[in-house]
Design a protein around this motif. Structure first.
Motif, PDB file in Angstrom:
ATOM      1  N   ARG A 160       9.649  -0.944  -8.796  1.00  0.00           N
ATOM      2  CA  ARG A 160       8.972  -0.829 -10.087  1.00  0.00           C
ATOM      3  C   ARG A 160       7.948   0.312 -10.064  1.00  0.00           C
ATOM      4  NH1 ARG A 160       4.635  -1.681 -12.712  1.00  0.00           N
ATOM      5  NH2 ARG A 160       3.420  -2.581 -11.041  1.00  0.00           N
ATOM      6  N   ARG A 161       7.329   0.520  -8.910  1.00  0.00           N
ATOM      7  CA  ARG A 161       6.336   1.586  -8.767  1.00  0.00           C
ATOM      8  C   ARG A 161       6.971   2.950  -8.496  1.00  0.00           C
ATOM      9  NH1 ARG A 161       1.403  -0.958  -5.176  1.00  0.00           N
ATOM     10  NH2 ARG A 161       1.101  -2.846  -6.404  1.00  0.00           N
ATOM     11  N   GLU A 178       0.876  -1.180   0.000  1.00  0.00           N
ATOM     12  CA  GLU A 178       0.000   0.000   0.000  1.00  0.00           C
ATOM     13  C   GLU A 178       0.904   1.218   0.000  1.00  0.00           C
ATOM     14  OE1 GLU A 178      -4.309  -0.122   1.784  1.00  0.00           O
ATOM     15  OE2 GLU A 178      -2.814  -0.303   3.358  1.00  0.00           O
ATOM     16  N   GLY A 179       0.836   2.016  -1.049  1.00  0.00           N
ATOM     17  CA  GLY A 179       1.683   3.199  -1.147  1.00  0.00           C
ATOM     18  C   GLY A 179       3.145   2.807  -1.133  1.00  0.00           C
ATOM     19  N   ASP A 180       3.904   3.377  -0.207  1.00  0.00           N
ATOM     20  CA  ASP A 180       5.334   3.066  -0.103  1.00  0.00           C
ATOM     21  C   ASP A 180       5.624   2.065   1.016  1.00  0.00           C
ATOM     22  OD1 ASP A 180       4.924   4.581   2.169  1.00  0.00           O
ATOM     23  OD2 ASP A 180       6.506   6.036   1.761  1.00  0.00           O
ATOM     24  N   LEU A 206      15.447   1.755  -1.045  1.00  0.00           N
ATOM     25  CA  LEU A 206      15.462   0.773  -2.116  1.00  0.00           C
ATOM     26  C   LEU A 206      16.158   1.359  -3.341  1.00  0.00           C
ATOM     27  CD1 LEU A 206      11.761  -0.431  -1.878  1.00  0.00           C
ATOM     28  CD2 LEU A 206      13.764  -1.431  -0.773  1.00  0.00           C
ATOM     29  N   SER A 207      16.794   0.499  -4.067  1.00  0.00           N
ATOM     30  CA  SER A 207      17.368   0.909  -5.349  1.00  0.00           C
ATOM     31  C   SER A 207      17.081  -0.189  -6.356  1.00  0.00           C
ATOM     32  CB  SER A 207      18.871   1.135  -5.222  1.00  0.00           C
ATOM     33  OG  SER A 207      19.542  -0.090  -5.026  1.00  0.00           O
ATOM     34  N   SER A 208      17.305   0.110  -7.606  1.00  0.00           N
ATOM     35  CA  SER A 208      17.023  -0.884  -8.636  1.00  0.00           C
ATOM     36  C   SER A 208      17.946  -2.090  -8.535  1.00  0.00           C
ATOM     37  CB  SER A 208      17.113  -0.265 -10.022  1.00  0.00           C
ATOM     38  OG  SER A 208      18.391   0.300 -10.214  1.00  0.00           O
TER      39      SER A 208
END
Length: 165
Positions: free
Chosen positions: A106-107, A74-76, A161-163
């Motif tokens: 991804r979001r 939900e959200g972040d 977070l990072s890719s």
């Protein structure tokens, strides 16, 4: 060699299995930590009611055709993360958490959160071990079937977070 779990989006035919797993895992992790009135109202029906608005952001872990874990976003925030008792210690929770983190990336989420009720020591250790930082305890609202206001001391874990995560 055991089969690997399949991590996939929630489907409507998962509902009964997710509700049952959530009920059982919630009581296992929270039953002795939350107020008795909250524990008493955590029936299968209450989890079914709570799942409705979370379905669109839910990921499921399936093994041999059975739902063995799920996470909701939900959200972040990773709002819920549960695995069946028989999957504890198998790496499934870490794989499901990584999939939820990847979905957040991804979001477009960079700073993510996940809550952990005070007293849920197994989950607390797990989040710390998987790179989440405990930013402290707050009196966080907890969901109730009738919408009344209840709070419980809750650790707020955060992670950038990072890719590459």
């Amino acid at each position: 060699m055991p089969n690997a779990p399949i991590l996939r989006p929630y489907r409507s035919d998962d509902r009964a299995a997710v509700v049952r797993l959530w009920h059982d895992a919630w009581h296992d992790g929270h039953g002795s930590a939350l107020p008795a009135v909250v524990v008493a109202e955590r029936s299968l029906e209450s989890f079914d009611l709570r799942l409705g608005p979370l379905e669109a952001g839910t990921l499921v872990a399936e093994l041999d055709g059975n739902v063995v874990g799920f996470a909701t976003i939900e959200g972040d925030e990773i709002d819920q993360l549960y695995v069946a008792a028989e999957a504890h210690g198998t790496g499934l929770a870490a794989a499901l958490l990584a999939a939820a983190e990847a979905e957040l990336v991804r979001r477009g989420t960079r700073d993510a959160a996940i809550q952990c009720s005070a007293g849920n020591d197994r989950a607390h250790r797990f989040y710390a071990r998987t790179g989440w930082r405990d930013s402290g305890v707050r009196q966080a609202p907890i969901w109730t079937p009738d919408g009344r206001h209840e709070t419980h001391p809750t650790h707020i874990f955060v992670k950038q977070l990072s890719s590459q995560d």
